[in-house]
Design an enzyme around this catalytic site. Structure first.
Site, PDB file in Angstrom:
ATOM      1  N   GLU A  98      32.496  -0.467  -2.854  1.00  0.00           N
ATOM      2  CA  GLU A  98      33.422  -0.037  -1.806  1.00  0.00           C
ATOM      3  C   GLU A  98      33.511  -1.104  -0.716  1.00  0.00           C
ATOM      4  O   GLU A  98      32.498  -1.594  -0.221  1.00  0.00           O
ATOM      5  CB  GLU A  98      32.933   1.278  -1.195  1.00  0.00           C
ATOM      6  CG  GLU A  98      33.776   1.779  -0.040  1.00  0.00           C
ATOM      7  CD  GLU A  98      33.173   2.993   0.650  1.00  0.00           C
ATOM      8  OE1 GLU A  98      33.905   3.671   1.383  1.00  0.00           O
ATOM      9  OE2 GLU A  98      31.958   3.254   0.456  1.00  0.00           O
ATOM     10  N   LYS A 106      41.845   5.949  -1.226  1.00  0.00           N
ATOM     11  CA  LYS A 106      40.944   7.083  -1.017  1.00  0.00           C
ATOM     12  C   LYS A 106      41.673   8.243  -0.349  1.00  0.00           C
ATOM     13  O   LYS A 106      42.356   8.072   0.662  1.00  0.00           O
ATOM     14  CB  LYS A 106      39.739   6.646  -0.166  1.00  0.00           C
ATOM     15  CG  LYS A 106      38.674   7.729  -0.032  1.00  0.00           C
ATOM     16  CD  LYS A 106      37.466   7.216   0.738  1.00  0.00           C
ATOM     17  CE  LYS A 106      36.381   8.291   0.817  1.00  0.00           C
ATOM     18  NZ  LYS A 106      35.207   7.837   1.574  1.00  0.00           N
ATOM     19  N   CYS A 143      33.134   6.660  -2.748  1.00  0.00           N
ATOM     20  CA  CYS A 143      32.057   7.184  -1.904  1.00  0.00           C
ATOM     21  C   CYS A 143      32.011   8.709  -1.888  1.00  0.00           C
ATOM     22  O   CYS A 143      31.759   9.348  -2.908  1.00  0.00           O
ATOM     23  CB  CYS A 143      32.210   6.608  -0.491  1.00  0.00           C
ATOM     24  SG  CYS A 143      30.779   6.900   0.580  1.00  0.00           S
TER      25      CYS A 143
END
EC number: 2.3.1.269
Length: 518
Positions: free
Chosen positions: A273, A343, A395
């Site tokens: 990430e 995301k 994440c």
């Protein structure tokens, strides 16, 4: 007479306080069921003792009893939350611990609602099979589900995750982690009845064990394809204090490229990430060169990066070396939004700040680097890397089973999650994060790869077993050849909906029963 009444009241008060202390201790002990300890048996035992203690309580007392249990569970289980606040957020240790405690108290409201509902529904029969084996599991499951979406959700340390290394984990391919929470609560209910000498309740364990050990594997429709994919997962181990410093940008990029150089024989190379801690436009030359290198070596590089669309910034994944006709005609990297993942489920405070006009001036904690991201679409196409379809989660997103389930289809080859858990140092947080990723692999019946900045970087098979991993807090590359599978698990097909309908129906039955009793 008054003296006797006063003495009785004082004794009752002491017993109530002792019960709350015991409930807190039982809740705190459940942390041992999760990574890194994985003592799976503790959760159902602790829950059963708490349930047994609450049998004769009125709704108010039951609420506070389970509030204490929940506070113990979260105050210990997610104590690592304060690390990012005081180490990187600029808050004094007492303030960060206080905020962590407030979060734990909020999360404890969900078990407390279970206790309130349990006492309200069953005031006249607190020892029944109905109460312990059906109503309690339904209430517990619904409150855990609610915790996963209210105020954006925090579905951490669900009871079901205690079974990631336990004997019931195969059931997750049918009913998911939330369904395992239902089963854990049912087992706890059976044990609680045993404490009241109703031993026949233990018979419920027989079908559960049989399904977990024999039926679940038989129902599996996951089959090997005979093909494999070679991956290289790069763990850069960039210090969090340096990650967003402008002078560290180019050394970081060169480090990732140098680490990857010996692994260009892999089909897919994964960087974590925000491995490229800058917007695409700032590193266009680097992306062009990396794209050419990937094409020349017939590999694909999936990397975390900051992407921009008009005035919005996104925490994204892009693919370098896509090998399609457009890439062959123009070897430079083109940021056109295709083959990119943005995301969707953002982390409060870390990636967006609610009420930011009010909160940002209070403390540096509310001004963490890159805490103003926009949200990507809920449903996005799989990434394509050298012909392989990859379903990504960045994440925190890996903790939301339905979102990833909606992204997986029959053509999906791999699950991919990238993260930067350096925010949480040497705490249990990153290990619990890894545990959650393992559960997604079981639920969806696909191998999973996890690339992180400083650990845990690992490969997980479709049964949730870690087959390869790098040590935490070290620089390195994890190379692995992953056998591919096809087919769908039952959970991939049906998700959580049937379970939630069942729980809702049980609550409706409970309401009808209560009305008849009145």
């Amino acid at each position: 007479m008054l003296t006797n009444i006063r003495a009785f009241a004082q004794q009752k008060s002491r017993l109530s306080a002792l019960r709350l202390v015991l409930a807190f201790i039982l809740g705190a002990s459940t942390a041992l069921s999760f990574a890194p300890y994985s003592l799976w048996i503790i959760y159902p035992i602790a829950m059963s003792l708490a349930l047994w203690q609450s049998e004769s309580l009125n709704p108010k007392a039951s609420f506070f009893h389970w509030l204490s249990f929940g506070f113990g569970c979260f105050a210990v289980g997610i104590s690592w939350v304060h690390v990012s606040m005081d180490t990187f957020g600029g808050l004094p240790l007492p303030a960060s611990v206080a905020l962590m405690a407030l979060l734990a108290l909020y999360l404890a409201l969900y078990p407390a609602l279970t206790g309130l509902g349990l006492a309200w529904f069953t005031r006249t029969n607190s020892h029944s099979l109905w109460r312990n084996l059906l109503l309690f599991p339904a209430l517990w499951t619904l409150t855990e589900w609610a915790r996963g979406w209210v105020l954006t959700g925090f579905p951490w340390i669900w009871a079901g995750y205690s079974q990631t290394e336990g004997p019931l984990k195969a059931l997750a391919s049918i009913i998911g982690a939330l369904g395992l929470s239902f089963i854990i609560a049912m087992i706890a209910g059976a044990l609680a009845l045993c404490f009241s000498k109703r031993y026949k309740s233990l018979l419920i364990l027989l079908p559960i064990t049989a399904v977990a050990a024999w039926v679940a594997p038989k129902l599996s429709q996951i089959q090997p394809t005979g093909e494999s994919v070679k991956v290289a997962l790069v763990q850069g181990n960039i210090p969090q204090s340096m990650k967003w410093e402008p002078e560290a940008l180019w050394p970081t990029l060169l480090k990732y490229m140098d680490l990857s150089r010996e692994h260009f024989d892999a089909d897919i190379i994964v960087w974590p990430e925000a491995a490229i801690p800058a917007p695409e436009s700032m590193v266009q030359d680097f992306l062009d060169n990396a794209n050419k290198v990937a094409n020349l070596n017939h590999t694909s590089i999936i990397t975390g990066i900051i992407s921009r669309q008009q005035e919005d910034f996104y925490n994204s994944l892009i693919v370098l070396g896509n090998h399609n006709q457009k890439q062959q005609d123009n070897p430079d990297y083109e940021s056109d939004g295709s083959n990119q993942f943005k995301k969707h489920h953002l982390l409060p405070i870390g990636e967006f700040v609610p009420f930011q006009a009010l909160l940002r001036p209070i403390a540096p904690f509310f001004n963490l680097p890159m805490s103003s991201f926009a949200r990507g679409d809920y449903l996005q196409p799989n990434l394509s890397a050298l012909g392989h379809k990859v379903a990504p989660a960045i994440c925190y997103e890996i903790a939301f089973p339905e979102q990833l389930r909606d992204s997986v289809n029959l053509g999906t080859d791999l699950l991919l999650t990238v993260s930067n858990d350096a925010w949480f140092g040497t705490s249990n947080g990153p290990l619990q994060h890894m545990e959650i990723a393992q559960m997604r692999a079981i639920e969806l019946g696909r191998p999973l790869v996890r690339a992180t900045n400083n650990g845990v970087t690992a490969v997980v098979d479709e049964n949730g077993n870690i087959t390869a991993a790098l040590p935490q807090f070290e620089t390195g590359v994890l190379s692995a050849t992953i056998p591919l599978v096809t087919g769908q698990t039952w959970f991939a097909k049906i998700g959580q909906t049937p379970l939630l309908i069942l729980c809702g129906a049980l609550l409706l039955v409970g309401f009808i029963r209560r009305q008849k009793q009145q």
